[in-house]
Design a protein around this motif. Structure first.
Motif, short mmCIF file in Angstrom:
data_model
loop_
_atom_site.label_atom_id
_atom_site.label_comp_id
_atom_site.label_asym_id
_atom_site.label_seq_id
_atom_site.Cartn_x
_atom_site.Cartn_y
_atom_site.Cartn_z
N THR A 184 0.84 -1.19 0.00
CA THR A 184 0.00 0.00 0.00
C THR A 184 0.88 1.25 0.00
OG1 THR A 184 -0.15 0.27 2.40
CG2 THR A 184 -1.75 -1.23 1.37
N ASP A 185 0.31 2.34 -0.49
CA ASP A 185 1.04 3.61 -0.51
C ASP A 185 1.23 4.18 0.89
OD1 ASP A 185 1.08 3.41 -3.26
OD2 ASP A 185 -0.40 5.00 -3.60
N GLU A 186 0.24 3.99 1.75
CA GLU A 186 0.24 4.66 3.04
C GLU A 186 1.05 3.95 4.13
OE1 GLU A 186 -3.38 5.68 0.71
OE2 GLU A 186 -2.49 3.78 1.32
N THR A 237 -8.43 -0.11 -3.54
CA THR A 237 -8.09 0.13 -2.14
C THR A 237 -8.25 -1.17 -1.36
OG1 THR A 237 -10.35 0.90 -1.72
CG2 THR A 237 -8.69 2.59 -2.16
N VAL A 238 -7.47 -1.29 -0.29
CA VAL A 238 -7.51 -2.49 0.55
C VAL A 238 -7.60 -2.08 2.01
CG1 VAL A 238 -6.30 -4.04 -1.02
CG2 VAL A 238 -4.99 -2.68 0.59
N GLN A 239 -8.13 -2.99 2.79
CA GLN A 239 -8.20 -2.79 4.24
C GLN A 239 -8.09 -4.14 4.91
OE1 GLN A 239 -13.01 -3.02 4.91
NE2 GLN A 239 -11.99 -1.26 5.70
N TRP A 299 -8.96 2.45 5.00
CA TRP A 299 -8.70 1.92 3.66
C TRP A 299 -7.37 2.48 3.20
CZ3 TRP A 299 -11.53 -1.62 0.97
CH2 TRP A 299 -12.81 -1.91 1.46
N TYR A 300 -6.61 1.66 2.47
CA TYR A 300 -5.30 2.05 1.95
C TYR A 300 -5.28 1.88 0.43
CZ TYR A 300 -4.24 1.13 6.85
OH TYR A 300 -4.26 1.11 8.22
N THR A 301 -4.55 2.74 -0.24
CA THR A 301 -4.40 2.66 -1.69
C THR A 301 -3.46 1.51 -2.05
OG1 THR A 301 -4.67 5.05 -1.85
CG2 THR A 301 -3.69 3.93 -3.75
N LEU A 302 -3.92 0.59 -2.88
CA LEU A 302 -3.06 -0.47 -3.38
C LEU A 302 -2.05 0.19 -4.31
CD1 LEU A 302 -2.65 -3.56 -3.28
CD2 LEU A 302 -4.06 -3.70 -5.34
N THR A 303 -0.77 0.00 -4.04
CA THR A 303 0.28 0.64 -4.82
C THR A 303 0.08 0.38 -6.31
OG1 THR A 303 1.83 0.54 -2.99
CG2 THR A 303 2.78 0.76 -5.18
N GLU A 333 0.87 -5.53 -6.00
CA GLU A 333 0.47 -4.18 -6.40
C GLU A 333 -0.69 -4.28 -7.38
OE1 GLU A 333 3.85 -2.01 -7.83
OE2 GLU A 333 4.99 -2.36 -6.00
#
Length: 118
Positions: free
Chosen positions: A39-41, A64-66, A73-77, A106
């Motif tokens: 994830t990006d975050e 997005t994934v969690q 929620w996190y951005t999938l790279t 990713e």
């Protein structure tokens, strides 16, 4: 008005073209393989995850994934990505397969048709 078509004043005479899946959001559950999903975050996340794939209406999709059951929620790279010709559902299934495989998965690259190196 007989013989004439009445125009609805609340609807414009022409409607802008949008993608068929615009606004559609697909959600799936997956257990991440060894090495998880990137994830990006927060970097790599592992375990039971939820993936959401959403069409933005402009030819791209956000992934997005969690952690399943969590709020964040996190951005999938690699997201957002262009929508493939195969459609949103195909992109969603490909992303689930990548996460299932792990290795710091990713977002799929639908333009080149290749999976990103993890």
């Amino acid at each position: 008005m007989t013989g004439q078509q009445q125009q609805n004043p609340t609807r414009p005479a022409t409607t802008p073209w949008t993608q068929p899946d615009a606004g559609v959001r697909l959600v799936g559950f997956v257990k991440a393989g060894p090495g998880g999903a990137m994830t990006d975050e927060v970097g790599v996340i592992t375990g039971e995850l939820t993936l959401a794939t959403e069409d933005d209406g402009a030819g791209r999709a956000a992934l997005t994934v969690q952690y399943t059951g969590a709020w964040e929620w996190y951005t999938l790279t690699g997201s957002p990505v262009p929508l493939p010709e195969a459609g949103l559902a195909a992109l969603h299934e490909e992303a689930l397969a990548l996460i299932r495989s792990g290795g710091g998965a990713e977002a799929p690259d639908p333009v080149s048709g290749t999976r990103p190196e993890g």
